[in-house]
Structures are given as structure tokens and as C-alpha cells.
Design an enzyme around this catalytic site. Sequence first.
Site, PDB file in Angstrom:
ATOM      1  N   HIS A 258       0.815  -1.225   0.000  1.00 51.06           N
ATOM      2  CA  HIS A 258       0.000   0.000   0.000  1.00 51.06           C
ATOM      3  C   HIS A 258       0.846   1.272   0.000  1.00 51.06           C
ATOM      4  O   HIS A 258       0.310   2.366  -0.269  1.00 51.06           O
ATOM      5  CB  HIS A 258      -0.921   0.030   1.216  1.00 51.06           C
ATOM      6  CG  HIS A 258      -1.986  -1.018   1.206  1.00 51.06           C
ATOM      7  ND1 HIS A 258      -2.846  -1.201   0.139  1.00 51.06           N
ATOM      8  CD2 HIS A 258      -2.333  -1.967   2.125  1.00 51.06           C
ATOM      9  CE1 HIS A 258      -3.680  -2.199   0.401  1.00 51.06           C
ATOM     10  NE2 HIS A 258      -3.389  -2.689   1.590  1.00 51.06           N
ATOM     11  N   ASP A 295      -3.005 -10.350  -2.565  1.00 48.35           N
ATOM     12  CA  ASP A 295      -3.516  -9.865  -1.283  1.00 48.35           C
ATOM     13  C   ASP A 295      -4.971  -9.438  -1.495  1.00 48.35           C
ATOM     14  O   ASP A 295      -5.338  -8.993  -2.577  1.00 48.35           O
ATOM     15  CB  ASP A 295      -2.665  -8.669  -0.825  1.00 48.35           C
ATOM     16  CG  ASP A 295      -3.030  -8.172   0.562  1.00 48.35           C
ATOM     17  OD1 ASP A 295      -2.293  -8.490   1.510  1.00 48.35           O
ATOM     18  OD2 ASP A 295      -4.048  -7.454   0.686  1.00 48.35           O
ATOM     19  N   HIS A 297      -6.481  -6.973  -0.604  1.00 50.96           N
ATOM     20  CA  HIS A 297      -6.661  -5.527  -0.797  1.00 50.96           C
ATOM     21  C   HIS A 297      -5.864  -5.062  -2.014  1.00 50.96           C
ATOM     22  O   HIS A 297      -4.854  -5.677  -2.381  1.00 50.96           O
ATOM     23  CB  HIS A 297      -6.222  -4.795   0.470  1.00 50.96           C
ATOM     24  CG  HIS A 297      -6.880  -5.343   1.710  1.00 50.96           C
ATOM     25  ND1 HIS A 297      -6.234  -6.176   2.598  1.00 50.96           N
ATOM     26  CD2 HIS A 297      -8.157  -5.211   2.154  1.00 50.96           C
ATOM     27  CE1 HIS A 297      -7.080  -6.524   3.564  1.00 50.96           C
ATOM     28  NE2 HIS A 297      -8.254  -5.958   3.317  1.00 50.96           N
TER      29      HIS A 297
HETATM   30 ZN   LIG Z   1      -4.281  -6.979   2.577  1.00 52.86          ZN
END
Ligand SMILES: [Zn+2]
Length: 493
Positions: A258, A295, A297
Amino acid sequence: MHPSHVPAHRSTKASHEIAPGVIPSRRTTSRRLVGIFLAATLLTGCQPGSTTTAASSPTGPAAPPPATPTPGTATAPGLTAPQRLTTLAATITAAPGDHTTEPQQGRPTRGGDLSMTTGYVFHPEYLWHDTGTSAGLMPANPPAGIQPAVHIENPEAKRRAHELIHVSGLLAELTVIEPRRATMAELLRVHTGDHIQHIKTQSDLRGGGDAGDGFSPVGPGSYAIARLAAGGLIELVTAVARGEVTNGYALTRPPGHHATADRGMGFCLFNNIAVAARHAQAELGLPRIAIVDWDAHHGNGTQSIFYTDPSVLTISLHQAGCFPPDSGWIRENGAGDGTGYAINVPLPPGTGHAAYLHAMTEIVLPALERFAPDLILLANGFDASVFDPMARQMLTADSYRAMTRMLTDAADRLCHGRLVAAHEGGYSPFYVPYCALAFLEELAGTTTRVTDPLAAVVADYAAEPLQPHQNAVIDEAAQLVSRIGAHEIAAAP
Ligand SMILES: [Zn+2]
């Protein structure tokens, strides 16, 4: 000796006498009760695709369960709920000597390759990254009614994964690679000087600080640990590029996917996989990098770093709209020279084994074939598992095993097996270890005698067929594959 050249019984002999997942006798009763409670909770809950929930189960006497539990097989969906409870109880109360699951064969493609080895990076400092007393992901704030607790990104899932890798005997079959701290120059290939300084400043505070979004703690000393995570992945990629190992897994922490060039977010400080990709390009003679991110996300940080760069293909499979909000849609397809080189597959909540494998087959594998990478990097999050508290997907340990086989086969075909995985999310302390073990067994082309003890419990989730609304997303995203290379073709004279 590489595990793929060991007789099928070799891993059994090499394993320790105590099989993880098998409970010592003095705790048998309490663990059994916990297991049965868990199973009962799951079996009476809402299970998509299930035809054997407690409510619909026959009320008559149950047929006897299989003599030997067979986690990871497709037999469990045919069991009634009472049968499955019995199966789980047998699994969790079995004595070590009862663990009779036959080791599986290694991947056939590795059969004749004596030089194939798998690297592994881990360091205790990774567990010392202190995310403090947040309640889940909310910073503790007693005056506001937020009680201090444990941050959701805490060491436990990673600690247990490493321990299972060790105790299962798998660690002994891997090539351990010592991490080092990434240098400032290496970080600057990806991050701004201001961001690096911000992490250092927060890390130097007595009580720590935050990486950038208010939900990403930087503990005291975390700057050095984050550099050790990025540097660990650099060392692993270097070992693969030099042929010292064929592929590898860096069980690093804090995670990275991220983090953008100028901001930490989503528990990520530095973007480990981006730093490693730039190192591979700059120092290791590997110009074309594909980054697959499964993942749960969106790999927004990685995508943003390479968004205009056609030398790095990013493919993210994730839960639609989960995190970050409004990120990772199909329309985000790269820009400028990088147009076509960012692929997003925003899968609906509730997506499981069949749909993920379909997405791998229809999108990830053909995209890799078309891109022809020199190296495949994997942002390896286990938070798409059915037990994860931070997403709503339904993968099992066997799902990760199957997807890993697809990637290793692609790496074998396309780039001499060069596949390097970086640990990302995964927040179920009790299930991440089994996902990690299945992943790493497959990466190394071997098996241990430890199997997923919860496979029978989650069999209905695993058995759900591809759903039309999932297929629609995959079909739409698959149209993007043909855009890889289109910019280069269009720009040619
Ligand atoms: Zn994640």
C-alpha cells in the site's frame, strides 16, 4: 539435495516427531471443545453454495465418517454437518502416530532438476515492529471509548507461520538467506527523500508515530526494521538473479504494497516489492518485471509507483472496494507509456477457490505470457482466506497451493523459474500458518506431513463453483490482457 528429488517418504522422515496441528494430550479436551465450537459456528452459519448446513441436514443417524480425515480433498462437501464435526474432532485429537496422510508428489516439472532450490528470508526483528495498542485498526483512544487492545497487524500470524515452517521440517529443505537493511540509495529508487525522512522521524519518537494515514503505526525503531524488510527482499531477489536459488519467499514485516512513493498507508511503511523490482532492474540485469498481487486488498502503492512504466506489469486480484476505498477498478489500466500495464481484477466479496483459479487462468497467466517477464514478483497476502477478519473472500490453504502451482509453472516457462514472493497481509493468526505452509511447500516442490486441519470445516466454501457475477468481472478484466504491448506496438514506426 533438492526436495523434488527426494523419495516421497523423505519429508516424513525429515519431519519432527511432533506434528503441528496435533494436540498434546493434556490439552486435548479444551482444544476439542474449541474446535467443535468453531466448527459448529461455521456449519450453522451462512455458507454460499452449501447444501449441507445444519438446518438442511438429515435428522436421522449420521453415516460414519471416513476412517482417516482427508483435509484438502474434495470429499468433505458430501458430509453432513454432524459428520464434519466428527471429522474435525478426529483431526484435532489425533495422536502424532495417527497422522497417516501420504506425502504428495513434488511438482512433475521439477522432477529432473537437481539444481532447483528455494530461498527463505526471515528475521526476528520483523516481529519487533511495534504497532502498539490499537483496537484492531483504530488507534486506542480511551476518552473516545476506544479501548487499548492489539493492532490487527501484529506479529502473531507471522510468528506462527515461521514456526510452522520450522517445526514441519520444511525449513530444513530451504536455503536460508540473511536479510540486510536497504540502503538510502535503494529506497530512493522508489520513495521520496521526504517520505523516508518522515518514517525515520516517526521511528525516532519515544512512543513512535504513524506512516501517513493515521492507521499505520511506526513503532520506536521501526525505520530500521522496515529497511530490513525491504533489504531482505533485495537479498532474495539477488540470490535468484544470480542463480543461487531458483525462487523464494521473504516472510517480512512490515508489509509494503500500500505504500506509495511519498506516503505510508495500510500498515505499510516502505514498498518492499517496488524497491526490490527497481533493484532487479538497476543492478541485476532483469529489465522486465511482473508483479502479481493476490492480497485481498488492492496493491495501490505498487500500482501507483509503476503506473506510467511499461517495464513493470502490475496485476492485482483483490476484493472490490475493500481497501483503499475507491481504488483498484478495471478502468485503472496505466497511463502514458504505461498504458495497459496495470491490470486490476476487483472480485466481489465472497469470491472463493473456483473464481480465483478462473481469474488466474483467464487473466494472470495469459498476461504473464504476453508480457514475458524476466522475473515474477508476488505480493503474497493471505488475507483472502475464509478466516481473515480484514476481508470477505473465501480462499483456503489449498487455494493458495493451487494458485502457487500456476505461478511456479508460469515462471518455469517464462523466466527460468524466477518467482520471488514478499509477505503482505494476512490477519488470522490460526489460519495464515497453514496458508503459508501450503504456499511454500508448493514453491519448493515438496510437502510435509502437516495438512490443513480446518480443510474439512471449510469444504463448502472451497467447493463453491464460479458464480455469474464473479465471472462477469473476470470476463471484463480479461479484455485488458490484449492491451499489454499495445502501446509499444502503436508507438513503433
Ligand atoms: Zn491486505
